[in-house]
Design a protein around this motif. Structure first.
Motif, PDB file in Angstrom:
ATOM      1  N   ASP A 180       1.417  27.745  -2.863  1.00  7.10           N
ATOM      2  CA  ASP A 180       1.956  26.403  -3.108  1.00  7.10           C
ATOM      3  C   ASP A 180       1.953  25.648  -1.793  1.00  7.10           C
ATOM      4  OD1 ASP A 180       2.645  26.272  -5.821  1.00  7.10           O
ATOM      5  OD2 ASP A 180       4.454  27.478  -5.483  1.00  7.10           O
ATOM      6  N   ASN A 181       1.776  24.336  -1.862  1.00  7.74           N
ATOM      7  CA  ASN A 181       1.983  23.533  -0.659  1.00  7.74           C
ATOM      8  C   ASN A 181       3.484  23.319  -0.478  1.00  7.74           C
ATOM      9  OD1 ASN A 181      -0.751  23.182   0.007  1.00  7.74           O
ATOM     10  ND2 ASN A 181      -0.934  21.613  -1.600  1.00  7.74           N
ATOM     11  N   ASP A 207       6.820  21.595  -0.012  1.00  9.74           N
ATOM     12  CA  ASP A 207       7.460  20.279  -0.160  1.00  9.74           C
ATOM     13  C   ASP A 207       8.958  20.539  -0.319  1.00  9.74           C
ATOM     14  OD1 ASP A 207       7.973  20.956  -2.840  1.00  9.74           O
ATOM     15  OD2 ASP A 207       6.217  19.879  -3.587  1.00  9.74           O
ATOM     16  N   ALA A 208       9.695  19.551  -0.778  1.00  8.11           N
ATOM     17  CA  ALA A 208      11.161  19.716  -0.788  1.00  8.11           C
ATOM     18  C   ALA A 208      11.615  20.859  -1.690  1.00  8.11           C
ATOM     19  CB  ALA A 208      11.822  18.406  -1.222  1.00  8.11           C
ATOM     20  N   THR A 209      10.804  21.197  -2.696  1.00  6.27           N
ATOM     21  CA  THR A 209      11.244  22.248  -3.630  1.00  6.27           C
ATOM     22  C   THR A 209      10.313  23.460  -3.663  1.00  6.27           C
ATOM     23  OG1 THR A 209      10.124  21.077  -5.425  1.00  6.27           O
ATOM     24  CG2 THR A 209      12.480  20.674  -5.165  1.00  6.27           C
ATOM     25  N   HIS A 210       9.235  23.437  -2.870  1.00  2.78           N
ATOM     26  CA  HIS A 210       8.307  24.579  -2.861  1.00  2.78           C
ATOM     27  C   HIS A 210       8.054  25.067  -1.446  1.00  2.78           C
ATOM     28  CE1 HIS A 210       7.319  22.508  -6.629  1.00  2.78           C
ATOM     29  NE2 HIS A 210       7.033  23.720  -7.087  1.00  2.78           N
ATOM     30  N   ASN A 211       7.789  26.366  -1.360  1.00  6.96           N
ATOM     31  CA  ASN A 211       7.348  26.944  -0.087  1.00  6.96           C
ATOM     32  C   ASN A 211       6.461  28.138  -0.429  1.00  6.96           C
ATOM     33  OD1 ASN A 211       7.871  26.585   2.868  1.00  6.96           O
ATOM     34  ND2 ASN A 211       8.291  28.769   2.692  1.00  6.96           N
ATOM     35  N   ASP A 216      16.393  20.196   0.532  1.00  8.08           N
ATOM     36  CA  ASP A 216      15.017  20.463   0.957  1.00  8.08           C
ATOM     37  C   ASP A 216      14.891  21.946   1.327  1.00  8.08           C
ATOM     38  OD1 ASP A 216      12.526  20.670   2.306  1.00  8.08           O
ATOM     39  OD2 ASP A 216      12.615  18.531   2.794  1.00  8.08           O
ATOM     40  N   ARG A 231      12.667  23.561   2.783  1.00  7.05           N
ATOM     41  CA  ARG A 231      12.073  23.886   4.087  1.00  7.05           C
ATOM     42  C   ARG A 231      13.122  24.080   5.177  1.00  7.05           C
ATOM     43  NH1 ARG A 231       7.865  19.035   3.224  1.00  7.05           N
ATOM     44  NH2 ARG A 231       9.848  18.179   2.510  1.00  7.05           N
TER      45      ARG A 231
END
Ligand code: DAH
Length: 335
Positions: free
Chosen positions: A200-201, A203-207, A320, A322
């Motif tokens: 996944d790229n 972003d605020a909800t993915h890592n 976020d 991250r």
């Protein structure tokens, strides 16, 4: 001309006195220059030695040398003393002053949430199990009833490795269900906190890496009621006594029936929602039992999996994902 010889001792005494009187290093250098520098009084006198009759020169040379050696010694001694003085603290040390405080580190918020999850399950008699992050397709997918062309596999974008044997990074902790059942006979009561990987790229909800907790309970006569009761207990421990749980039908290849778990409480309503989806679960699929050599006629069980970051974000109001991985102390010290 023997006057030169007579002048050596008084000049040496004057130089010694001037050097000793210097209160600091710059003054010492000045005093040294005044006597021993190229234009200094001692140097000037020494230069007059050339005018002495030849037979007087050896005695004069000896006397000059002795005086020079003595003055060099005085100079070195004064320099040592003034250097020590310059290095010494101006104020006397106050031993009653408080010491310097060192900032104490603390556990990462993800570790704190993981520990809380583990503590809640331990109270119900669950043990913590572990498995490798580098996995093979059998444990990550095939034995979980998810063959290569299975649509459920598309939702996991997998990192493949260039290594024999363990060619991928596990996309979920469900792989450890298989590893445990392969090596232990039922009954089984385990949870598996651990790191997982997906393409996944960020972003605020993915890592691309995050953490999950897997749960597996296998025994005779296990029911969906046990599953619901367990999940409810744990989420109330984690998220507060006002927490409600709801099961919605879903699909996972390794459970039948399968559910998604939503929960609701004051924290969720603060986010402007009635329910938030928090986990997947279900009754272990008979084919999964077959795959690990358990008799599906005798054994039944349930399993669940959920993301630790998501729990931590809701619990602490973090917006976020991250932030968990940047390790900025200004963030970390709030937990
Ligand atoms: N492996 C699922 C995921 O990563 C979560 C999950 C769902 C785990 C159902 C389970 C389960 O054990 O029964 O999204």
């Amino acid at each position: 001309m023997s006057g030169i010889l007579d002048q050596i001792e008084p000049l040496k005494a004057a130089a010694t006195e001037a050097l000793r009187a210097a209160p600091d290093l710059p003054s010492l250098e000045n005093a040294k220059g005044a006597f021993l520098g190229p234009e200094g009084r001692f140097t000037t006198l020494m230069k007059q030695m050339g005018a002495l009759p030849r037979e007087e020169r050896p005695a004069a040379g000896k006397a000059f040398n002795a005086a020079k050696v003595a003055l060099d010694a005085v100079l070195a001694e004064c320099r040592d003393r003034l250097e020590d003085l310059a290095a010494a603290p101006k104020e006397p040390t106050d031993f009653t002053l408080p010491g310097r405080r060192r900032v104490l580190g603390r556990r990462h918020p993800l570790t704190q949430v993981t520990d809380a999850i583990v503590a809640a399950f331990r109270r119900l008699g669950f043990a913590v199990a572990d498995g490798p992050e580098g996995e093979d397709e059998r444990h990550c997918f095939d034995a979980l009833n998810t063959p290569a062309d299975h649509p459920a596999r598309d939702s996991h974008d997998t990192f493949y490795l260039d290594t024999p044997g363990r060619p991928l990074l596990r996309t979920h902790t469900s792989s450890v269900q298989i590893r445990v059942m392969e090596t232990q006979a039922p009954p089984i009561r385990i949870i598996v906190p651990g790191r997982v990987y997906r393409r996944d790229n960020a972003d605020a909800t993915h890592n691309p890496t995050f953490h999950q907790v897997e749960g597996l309970y296998v025994d005779e006569g296990v029911t969906v009621g046990d599953l619901k009761g367990t999940v409810e207990f744990v989420f109330r421990e984690l998220m507060g006594a006002d927490t409600k749980i709801r099961f919605r039908p879903h699909y996972f290849s390794y459970t039948e029936p399968s559910f998604e778990i939503d929960f609701s409480n004051a924290l969720v309503r603060k986010l402007g929602k009635d329910w938030l989806e928090i986990a997947g679960c279900g009754m272990v699929h008979p084919q999964v039992f077959e795959n690990v050599g358990y008799d599906p006629e005798r054994w039944s069980g349930w399993a669940f999996g959920f993301g630790i970051e998501r729990i931590a974000m809701i619990r602490y109001g973090i917006n976020d994902i991250r932030l968990f991985y940047e390790n900025d102390v200004r963030f970390l010290k709030q937990f």
